[in-house]
Enzyme design. Sequence first.
Site, short mmCIF file in Angstrom:
data_model
loop_
_atom_site.label_atom_id
_atom_site.label_comp_id
_atom_site.label_asym_id
_atom_site.label_seq_id
_atom_site.Cartn_x
_atom_site.Cartn_y
_atom_site.Cartn_z
N ARG A 112 0.80 -1.23 0.00
CA ARG A 112 0.00 0.00 0.00
C ARG A 112 0.83 1.28 0.00
O ARG A 112 1.91 1.31 0.59
CB ARG A 112 -0.93 0.00 1.23
CG ARG A 112 -2.00 -1.07 1.14
CD ARG A 112 -2.83 -1.17 2.40
NE ARG A 112 -3.86 -2.19 2.23
CZ ARG A 112 -3.64 -3.50 2.32
NH1 ARG A 112 -2.45 -3.96 2.63
NH2 ARG A 112 -4.62 -4.38 2.11
N HIS A 137 -0.96 -2.46 -4.56
CA HIS A 137 -0.40 -3.30 -5.62
C HIS A 137 -0.44 -2.66 -7.01
O HIS A 137 -0.79 -3.32 -8.00
CB HIS A 137 -1.11 -4.66 -5.65
CG HIS A 137 -0.88 -5.51 -4.43
ND1 HIS A 137 0.23 -5.41 -3.62
CD2 HIS A 137 -1.63 -6.51 -3.87
CE1 HIS A 137 0.16 -6.30 -2.64
NE2 HIS A 137 -0.96 -6.97 -2.76
N HIS A 211 3.27 -12.62 -6.02
CA HIS A 211 2.20 -12.80 -5.04
C HIS A 211 1.66 -14.23 -5.03
O HIS A 211 0.45 -14.45 -4.94
CB HIS A 211 1.09 -11.79 -5.35
CG HIS A 211 0.27 -11.37 -4.17
ND1 HIS A 211 -0.41 -12.26 -3.39
CD2 HIS A 211 0.03 -10.14 -3.65
CE1 HIS A 211 -1.05 -11.60 -2.44
NE2 HIS A 211 -0.79 -10.30 -2.57
N ASP A 283 -1.05 -10.28 8.11
CA ASP A 283 -0.98 -9.51 6.86
C ASP A 283 0.03 -8.39 7.12
O ASP A 283 -0.33 -7.22 7.14
CB ASP A 283 -2.37 -8.95 6.51
CG ASP A 283 -2.39 -8.31 5.12
OD1 ASP A 283 -1.33 -8.30 4.47
OD2 ASP A 283 -3.47 -7.83 4.70
N GLU A 351 5.73 -12.39 0.13
CA GLU A 351 5.96 -11.34 -0.86
C GLU A 351 7.23 -10.59 -0.46
O GLU A 351 7.21 -9.71 0.39
CB GLU A 351 4.76 -10.39 -0.91
CG GLU A 351 3.47 -11.09 -1.28
CD GLU A 351 2.25 -10.33 -0.77
OE1 GLU A 351 2.07 -9.16 -1.11
OE2 GLU A 351 1.47 -10.92 0.00
C1 BGC Z 1 -1.94 -7.46 1.15
C2 BGC Z 1 -3.32 -7.82 1.63
C3 BGC Z 1 -4.20 -7.95 0.42
C4 BGC Z 1 -3.64 -8.99 -0.47
C5 BGC Z 1 -4.43 -9.04 -1.75
C6 BGC Z 1 -1.44 -8.59 0.31
O1 BGC Z 1 -0.18 -8.28 -0.16
O2 BGC Z 1 -1.07 -7.18 2.21
O3 BGC Z 1 -3.82 -6.86 2.52
O4 BGC Z 1 -5.50 -8.25 0.78
O5 BGC Z 1 -2.31 -8.73 -0.80
O6 BGC Z 1 -4.53 -10.26 -2.25
#
Ligand code: BGC
Length: 386
Positions: A112, A137, A211, A283, A351
């Site tokens: 973010r 993203h 991802h 997360d 990630e």
């Molecule tokens: C984020 C999550 C998000 C997800 C989306 C992750 O990298 O930190 O908050 O919901 O990606 O698939």
Amino acid sequence: MSGLARSIVVNIVVVFIAAFILPGADPVWAAGKIHQKAYGTTSDGKAVDEYMLTNANGVEVKIITFGGIVTSIKVPDRNGNMANVVLGLTDLKSYDTMNPYFGAIIGRYGNRIAKGKFTLEGQEYTLATNNGPNSLHGGNVGFDKKIWAATEIKDASGVGLSLTYTSPDMEEGYPGALSVKVVYTLTDKNELKIDYTATTDKATVLNLTNHSYFNLGGEGSGPIYDEVLWMAADKITPVDSTLIPTGALAPVAGTAFDFTVPKVLGPAIHSNDPQVVIGKGIDHNFVLTRPSADGKTMVLAARLYDPWSGRMLETWTTEPGVQVYTGNFLDGSLYGPSGRSYRQGAAITFETQHFPDSPNQPSFPTTELKPGKILRSSTVYKFLVD
Ligand code: BGC
């Protein structure tokens, strides 16, 4: 046969062997194979290909040119039984319209950016806010939805796929025309290596990652609560209620995030730790205790182990952080090739990245890239059994 005719025939045979047989047996090539086939066509008529990489041990990785998405990774368990250990969807339309980033290349900025704004060299930039008040993203159409140009690679290190994409100046609000190359290599040591390089023609910010959602029991096999995690990270970057880092680096000692000794995931995911409650599970960006000193040598960041299958995954990286996400927003509405639906806890991501919101956090390692410089980053997902 006359002497002349015989020497012509011998010469033809020698040329044939040199041209067609010897190169195939070239000892510097890895044993793996790569196959390409058509995968589908996007709603705006663009062709997408699938590449299947196979190594000497039968490990198989599938990648599509849409989003550079790793759609499947088949690896053996301790008895040699193969299973696909990443979540995926069943067709291109699903990847185009409903993918929560399964397997995708993330860019320009992984995770973010607060309120979709940052200032660089005195100029404020505004991004799409596609995740509550924040940008996530890369915005509305990130690298996970671009068609990447593919070139097959086969060399001593393995079989691979080189993917390139040039993001125009101001695409999704980010400055600079950015040329990105992502090389996936499958080695005969059961490693999937990802090498990222990027250059820009104007100062910009970027944070590239992959991802993939891993479940070592096999995709769709149920939650990862019994899988055992070890992380080489003694801090996390805690977040506010919109999942933006507060700027602090919080020690994991004594919290649900302490994986400095191996622990099963279930209790941490269900803990009442206020940070777990905010994230609806894990997360969070884990800060590596001893990150790569030179940005070139990879360090072991995480090890995940499934006691049932014996499968193990090590994540090695040159990056300083790893976003660990336990699929907290999966609600059962998506299902993959197994036909089973994906719910909360169905998988875990590693990630590898710079920290979220770094453009607004002066104390975090910089994510700026200037013209004339080359961004280089590498990550290896290594599959083992125990
Ligand atoms: C984020 C999550 C998000 C997800 C989306 C992750 O990298 O930190 O908050 O919901 O990606 O698939």
